[in-house]
Design an enzyme around this catalytic site. Structure first.
Site, mmCIF file in Angstrom:
data_model
loop_
_atom_site.group_PDB
_atom_site.id
_atom_site.type_symbol
_atom_site.label_atom_id
_atom_site.label_comp_id
_atom_site.label_asym_id
_atom_site.label_seq_id
_atom_site.Cartn_x
_atom_site.Cartn_y
_atom_site.Cartn_z
ATOM 1 N N CYS B 53 -54.583 -52.292 74.850
ATOM 2 C CA CYS B 53 -53.608 -52.415 73.764
ATOM 3 C C CYS B 53 -53.240 -53.876 73.563
ATOM 4 O O CYS B 53 -53.213 -54.375 72.438
ATOM 5 C CB CYS B 53 -52.329 -51.651 74.080
ATOM 6 S SG CYS B 53 -52.553 -49.922 74.405
ATOM 7 N N ASP B 450 -22.969 -31.331 68.713
ATOM 8 C CA ASP B 450 -23.082 -31.380 67.272
ATOM 9 C C ASP B 450 -24.264 -30.461 66.932
ATOM 10 O O ASP B 450 -25.089 -30.173 67.793
ATOM 11 C CB ASP B 450 -23.356 -32.829 66.861
ATOM 12 C CG ASP B 450 -23.843 -32.937 65.444
ATOM 13 O OD1 ASP B 450 -23.185 -32.359 64.572
ATOM 14 O OD2 ASP B 450 -24.862 -33.607 65.220
ATOM 15 N N ASP B 636 -25.419 -36.895 67.296
ATOM 16 C CA ASP B 636 -26.333 -37.924 66.810
ATOM 17 C C ASP B 636 -25.878 -38.597 65.529
ATOM 18 O O ASP B 636 -26.292 -39.701 65.239
ATOM 19 C CB ASP B 636 -27.717 -37.319 66.578
ATOM 20 C CG ASP B 636 -27.750 -36.469 65.329
ATOM 21 O OD1 ASP B 636 -26.798 -35.698 65.134
ATOM 22 O OD2 ASP B 636 -28.699 -36.583 64.550
ATOM 23 N N ASP B 640 -20.464 -38.159 64.141
ATOM 24 C CA ASP B 640 -20.155 -37.803 65.532
ATOM 25 C C ASP B 640 -19.685 -39.007 66.331
ATOM 26 O O ASP B 640 -19.171 -38.857 67.428
ATOM 27 C CB ASP B 640 -21.405 -37.258 66.240
ATOM 28 C CG ASP B 640 -21.920 -36.011 65.585
ATOM 29 O OD1 ASP B 640 -21.090 -35.146 65.294
ATOM 30 O OD2 ASP B 640 -23.125 -35.918 65.356
#
Lengths: 51, 762
Positions: B53, B450, B636, B640
């Protein structure tokens, strides 16, 4: 007793050499990407365009 | 690119539906000038993981025009590109072609970590000093006498000075800070012990005494600094990983000037009244009104609504929502600092301020420990004074008590466990950002979730695929591939059948759907009323899905699609495990009651409150806290964030809004919700080990202190006792790793889908 006159400075000097070597390596950024350094040795560095 | 298949290993699709390449203006804004016309851009590339890489990326980008060089950092998974000129070279696109997704992150955080390099330097100096002094001490212990011993003591004293000044400075400063504010922390007894040990040793050396504790004082610092450095490294790694996540808030916007000029301005410079162009796939930077165009907005991050909202001329849009389908021109009505986002930050700060300050176990212990130890030393001094009247002897023994009780084991008891635990979590893709977070998580009894984006993935999922004619589904998938609307994305996943009529001239009608033509027919995929303009019913007209999305041929409905917000993988198992662990589970959502009750029922959530405003969530958590509950908040969205700040401890997924991620104590990078019971489990075990370690340290003291009070402690005994207790504590902490291994083999189900084996062991 007299041998200590040589041995102590020698021991401290060698220790100090190791310490300053480490600090130099740290400052020159050699510890910034340890994972990368481990992988980079696998990269071939020959600059021939085509093999 | 042969070996890598980037992205395949890390199940982290943060960009998800919103994956748009950053525009060149955006890149320029995030670049750092290096002087001249040289710029540096840092990109986060999560998929980099091997030598191939590195080489692929560095050579490919290095070949681009005007690029000076590229350097990959594998530890942080970043690429920094240096380039010249005014135009940004197309390195993001080049990375994309290689198969690596790259994104920008906040450039401000790229400052060098000063604390870390200071800590490492301190460890090096202390290690050097400790090694050399120990060498001299061993000679003294093995019988050096008279002038030789004095010489060794003097050299030790000299070596110890830089160690104390440089390495000890960290502890002295921290101890002084604590004392000045009337608090007590573990560094106070450490600082007192180290400096007194040095002072008495110096006094002994001057008077040709036979006991000096230079080795104890410096090696104590060395051990403690190692613990502290590891702790810091672990937390910093977690922070870097979280900061490398793609930024979800808009960085800037294209401003349309009165004279027709276009300018890309950073968010902070946008003022009310400016006209902004928002392309499909961009986030709305500030609050405003739409003055041209219509589109669908994804509000899931802002309000928790799972269904996209259709907006048209004149409607209000909130900062942080994602423009899905059509280009919009909007007039800003508020600057960024007065926008919805800023309001959430203010609410969060208020909530954090009212939360009771958590006192860490180590600080609570040291608040008891230090006075007891110092009092014991003082009483010993008085006792020996009364018994012998020898001032010098009484002082020496009292200081020996202080040295032997100097909390080496206690100072390591907590950080070493936290380091091992944080590493366990890190390997499972859970980042711990705060040291006390695990202690707080171990004590929670209520978990508040949530819904949209947390219990669910926040992206719809086609539920009636099996009842749709495969040909129709293939046509729909073909059309859907041309849109960024979440419903389209869900349908597009079903492409791959061949044999359907070939379609052409696709066009998207924002807010309505997609139209295409093929073989003399006009096909439409979209809203029921728009697509089925002729029809009363088509084939399956009765099945109306959410929003009523249908496929029509020449105005006659030929298939209809039903969607549901897909649950996060293992959500049900995670909730069950939390309940088994004795937590009560609640759900607070900004979504409708109907959507909430469905999810609550499937997952077995005890209680839920729908249609909540951000401030309502905070109130609910504060009420729970007032009733004596310790609350864990998992969420998230932007909405929230205040609740994340209000709860005792908070967890956010990697897909959370930027400020939510920054506010949360834990961030989990993989999709599976099993990360939460896993984090709870590790935290509880860590809490148990911390208590055991503290107990070990106290038992050690109970044994050692009487010996010291009776005046039998020599430097040799002190060194052995202190090292032994430290090793015991470290060994005990490493058992956490053993626990986890034993469990991984006995319960493979936990590792199967969610908590996958680490991608790469480093």
């Amino acid at each position: 007793m007299t041998t200590l006159v040589y041995l102590l400075p020698v021991a401290l000097f060698l220790g100090g050499l190791g310490l300053s070597g480490f600090l130099w390596a740290l400052r020159s950024g050699q510890y910034e990407d340890l994972d990368g350094a481990a992988e980079r040795i696998l990269i071939d560095r020959d600059d021939e365009p085509e093999r | 690119m042969s070996c890598c298949a980037p992205g395949a290993e890390m199940a982290l699709d943060v960009a998800g539906a919103a994956s748009v390449l950053p525009s060149s203006q955006e890149i320029k804004l995030a670049s750092r000038p290096l002087g001249g016309d040289l710029y540096q851009t840092d990109l986060s590339v999560p998929a980099v993981h091997c030598a191939a890489c590195i080489q692929t990326i560095e050579t490919a980008i290095g070949k681009l025009n005007r690029v000076e060089g590229a350097r990959v950092s594998l530890s942080t998974k970043r690429v920094s590109v240096r380039w010249r000129g005014d135009e940004v070279p197309s390195f993001v696109a080049a990375l994309g072609r290689l198969g690596y997704q790259a994104h920008l992150f906040d450039p401000v955080i790229d400052e060098k970590d000063k604390t870390l390099s200071e800590l490492i330097r301190a460890v090096a100096v202390a290690g050097f000093a400790a090694g050399n002094i120990m060498l001299l001490s061993v000679s003294v212990w093995s019988g050096a006498e008279g002038a030789t011993r004095d010489l060794f003591h003097w050299i030790s004293a000299l070596i110890a000075i830089p160690a104390l000044a440089f390495a000890g400075g960290i502890y002295f400063r921290s101890a002084w800070n604590a004392l000045r504010h009337g608090r007590m922390n573990m560094d106070v007894p450490i600082a007192v012990g180290v400096s007194l040990a040095y002072a008495i040793s110096l006094y002994e050396t001057i008077n040709h005494g036979d006991h000096a504790y230079f080795d104890a004082s410096v090696s104590l610092l060395f051990f403690l600094l190692i613990g502290r450095t590891l702790d810091h490294v672990m937390r910093e790694r977690a922070r870097t990983a979280v900061k490398g996540l793609s930024r979800l808030a808009a960085r800037g916007a294209m401003v349309l000037r009165g004279d027709g000029m276009r300018d890309y301005l950073p968010v902070g410079e946008i003022e009310p009244g400016m006209q902004l162009l928002i392309a499909a796939g961009e986030r709305i930077p500030v609050d405003g009104n739409i003055v041209e165009g219509s589109s669908d907005l994804d509000c899931s991050l802002v309000s928790g609504e799972s269904t996209p909202r259709t907006v048209a001329l004149g409607e209000k849009v909130q900062a942080g929502t994602l423009n899905l389908t059509g280009p919009l021109t909007m007039a800003a009505t508020a600057a960024a600092k007065d926008s919805f986002l800023a309001e959430m930050v203010r609410l969060m700060e208020a909530a954090e301020g009212s939360r009771t300050q958590y006192r860490r176990i180590a600080d609570r212990v040291s608040a008891l420990y230090a006075p007891v130890v110092h009092l014991t030393a003082f009483l010993t001094f008085l006792g020996w004074m009364a018994a012998t009247g020898d001032w010098h002897k009484a002082t020496t023994i009292a200081i020996a008590v202080l040295i032997i009780t100097c909390p080496c084991a206690l100072g390591l008891a907590v950080p070493i466990v936290l380091v091992v635990a944080a590493r366990r979590l890190f390997e499972s893709g859970i980042m711990v950002k705060d040291g006390s977070a695990m202690e707080r998580l171990a004590s929670v009894d209520t978990a508040v979730f949530d819904k949209t984006g947390t219990l669910t993935l926040g992206r719809p999922h086609l539920v009636n695929a099996s009842s749709i004619d495969p040909t129709m589904l293939a046509i729909a998938a073909d059309m859907a591939a041309h849109s960024r609307h979440p419903f389209s994305r869900a349908i597009a996943g079903f492409a791959g059948f061949s044999g359907q009529p070939k379609l052409e001239s696709f066009s998207e009608y924002p807010g309505f759907g997609i139209e295409a033509s093929g073989a003399g027919n006009t096909w439409r995929l979209g809203r029921r009323g728009w697509a089925g303009w002729k029809a009363r019913t088509g084939g399956e007209g009765k099945l109306s899905g959410s929003g009523g999305t249908v496929l029509s041929r020449n105005g006659i409905i030929s298939a209809s699609f039903a969607f549901k917000d897909a649950l996060r993988p293992d959500a049900k198992a995670a909730i069950e495990q939390l309940k088994d662990a004795g937590l009560s589970v609640e759900m607070l959502s900004g979504d409708t009651a109907k959507a909430c009750s469905e999810v609550a029922e499937t997952l077995g959530v005890d209680r839920f409150v729908p249609a909540m405003l951000p401030s309502g969530k905070v109130k609910q958590i504060e009420t729970l806290a007032k009733d004596g509950h310790k609350v864990l908040m998992v969420g998230d969205g932007l909405n929230d964030t205040p609740a994340l700040g209000a709860a005792d401890v908070s967890i956010a997924p990697a897909t959370a809004a930027d400020i939510g991620r920054n506010a949360a104590d834990f961030v989990f990078l993989r999709e599976s919700l099993l990360a939460i019971p896993f984090a709870l489990d590790v935290s509880r075990k860590a809490g148990r080990l911390i208590r055991q370690n503290i107990a070990i340290a106290i038992i050690y003291n109970a044994v050692a202190v009487p010996i010291a009070i009776l005046g039998h402690v020599t430097p040799l005994i002190a060194a052995i006792a202190m090292s032994a207790s430290s090793l015991l504590v470290i060994g005990n902490a490493l058992r956490l790793h053993g626990f986890a291994l034993a469990e991984a083999t006995s319960a493979p189900s936990a590792t199967r889908s969610g908590i996958r084996a680490p991608v790469q062991q480093s």
